[in-house]
Design an enzyme around this catalytic site. Structure first.
Site, PDB file in Angstrom:
ATOM      1  N   LYS A  51       0.793  -1.230   0.000  1.00 21.45           N
ATOM      2  CA  LYS A  51       0.000   0.000   0.000  1.00 21.45           C
ATOM      3  C   LYS A  51       0.827   1.283   0.000  1.00 21.45           C
ATOM      4  O   LYS A  51       0.365   2.328  -0.481  1.00 21.45           O
ATOM      5  CB  LYS A  51      -0.945   0.005   1.195  1.00 21.45           C
ATOM      6  CG  LYS A  51      -2.108  -0.972   1.096  1.00 21.45           C
ATOM      7  CD  LYS A  51      -3.128  -0.504   0.081  1.00 21.45           C
ATOM      8  CE  LYS A  51      -4.401  -1.340   0.140  1.00 21.45           C
ATOM      9  NZ  LYS A  51      -5.432  -0.841  -0.779  1.00 21.45           N
ATOM     10  N   SER A 301       0.643  -9.973  -0.700  1.00 20.56           N
ATOM     11  CA  SER A 301       0.412  -8.533  -0.671  1.00 20.56           C
ATOM     12  C   SER A 301       0.601  -7.865   0.685  1.00 20.56           C
ATOM     13  O   SER A 301       0.769  -6.644   0.743  1.00 20.56           O
ATOM     14  CB  SER A 301      -0.993  -8.218  -1.206  1.00 20.56           C
ATOM     15  OG  SER A 301      -1.982  -8.931  -0.481  1.00 20.56           O
TER      16      SER A 301
END
Length: 404
Positions: A51, A301
């Site tokens: 992110k 992720s």
């Protein structure tokens, strides 16, 4: 139609992120059943997930006037940390709205990166509504978790790294929530390599993309239920949806059991601590939802997981993989009967963790007792062998959460 993010946009993002983000490692999977699979370890990225890439790209492009008003974001944790870190790095004040049940380590980390955290609502969508209101009232710039071109371009820098680290990559598999990550990866990878296959993975209990793609537009889910809070997004973003619709080859779903097994495998075999959302791409390969030929990359992720949740998921993963067996059986209420059961389990190599023995269940016959057993096994075949041995010995047996 929204203008699609291009390879040029992603390359510009990569230049802006130089010296800010880590070039995360690409490691081969150590699971022998996944030959040719590599792991893009964004769980080792700054702030624990991919992110920071999109967040920094978006925040860095604000004007001086916008910077003076601060930024606001909504997130279950990873985007929150990315925005907080990006804003603090650039000297900008940040406020982050998080669901009331957001994991405490993610809340603490977000505060640690310099953000003011406000808890409320049950979902990321609730937090996002609150963030929109805050932006309207204060003039702060909303840094959306996925629905902005700069966010998508920043996330797409992962694809540039993958194709530099493994140029022969045939398939990239990644988790999908709102769609920013897979949209960015597809935008860059498909322009560089039109033949490459891009596959997205959603938790079955929070899969907004299949229905949205069938409808040709973003469609909101009425409810969601998944342990993968990082991808529990009720509606795809408009910007990523256009890219996914045009460039992504397939979207598949995985179950909670698939995610638990994947998380356990990543921890045990690859020595990687991964959160549930971060394990979904790997889960789809591990359960054969994504057939592949040639070198394949699963994007891991994120790794921001609450230790308490990790403990529960390890237990769940052990049970899902057949290595932890919970069963109930009935046996005669006489001296030595329970010992016979335990001896039989031991003779077949089962390690008994705990035993609960009771006579008061109204479903029992006179002269009968109920025994709950928790047994460590060597895997599903071994568990099946133990269950068969108990049944062959004449015990009425049920197995928790299994069709054995």
């Amino acid at each position: 139609m929204t203008e699609l993010v291009t390879l040029e946009d992603v390359r510009a993002a990569a230049a802006a992120l130089t010296g800010v983000v880590r070039r995360t490692p690409l490691e081969p999977s150590r699971d022998p059943s996944l030959d040719g699979v590599h792991l893009k370890c964004e769980n080792l990225q700054r702030a624990g997930s991919f992110k920071i890439r999109g967040a920094y790209m978006r925040v860095s492009r604000l004007t001086d006037a916008e910077r003076a008003q601060g930024v606001v974001a909504a997130s279950a944790g990873n985007h929150a940390q990315g925005v907080a870190l990006a804003a603090t790095t650039l000297g900008i004040h940040s406020t982050v709205f998080m669901p009331a049940a957001a994991p405490l380590p993610k809340v603490a980390a977000t505060k640690g990166y310099g953000a003011d955290v406000i808890l409320g609502g049950a979902t990321v969508d609730d937090a996002l509504e609150a963030a929109h209101r805050f932006a309207a009232e204060t003039g702060a710039t909303l840094i959306h978790p996925f629905d902005h071109r700069d966010i998508v371009a920043g996330q797409g820098t992962i694809a540039l790294e993958i194709l530099d680290q493994l140029p022969e990559t045939a398939t990239i598999v990644t988790a999908v929530g709102g769609g920013g990550l897979i949209a960015g990866i597809a935008a860059a990878a498909k322009e560089l390599r039109p033949d490459i296959r891009i596959v997205g993975v959603q938790a079955a209990g929070a899969a907004a993309y299949p229905d949205s793609l069938a409808a040709g537009k973003p469609v909101r889910l009425e409810k969601m239920n998944t342990i993968a809070d990082g991808i529990a997004v009720g509606r795809p973003g408009d910007v990523p949806f256009e890219i996914v619709d045009h460039l992504v080859d397939e979207i598949v779903t995985v179950t909670e059991e698939d995610i638990s097994r994947a998380l356990l495998s990543l921890l045990e075999r690859n020595k990687l601590v991964v959160e549930p959302a971060g394990a979904t791409a790997y889960a789809a390969l591990l359960n054969y939802s994504v057939p592949y030929t040639g070198p394949t990359v699963a994007v891991i992720s994120g790794g921001n997981i609450d230790p308490l949740l990790l403990m529960r998921l390890i237990g769940h993963g052990l049970a899902a993989s057949g290595r932890f067996l919970r069963c109930n059986l009935r046996c005669p209420d006489r001296p030595g009967a329970l010992a016979s059961v335990l001896q039989l389990v031991g003779a077949y190599g089962g390690n008994i963790v705990d035993v609960f023995h009771q006579r008061s269940d109204p479903r029992l016959s006179i002269g009968e007792v109920s025994v709950d057993l928790s047994i460590e096994t060597r895997g599903s075949e071994h568990a099946t062998e133990i269950v068969a041995a108990l049944r062959d010995a004449g015990y009425f047996l049920t197995v928790a959460g299994s069709s054995i």
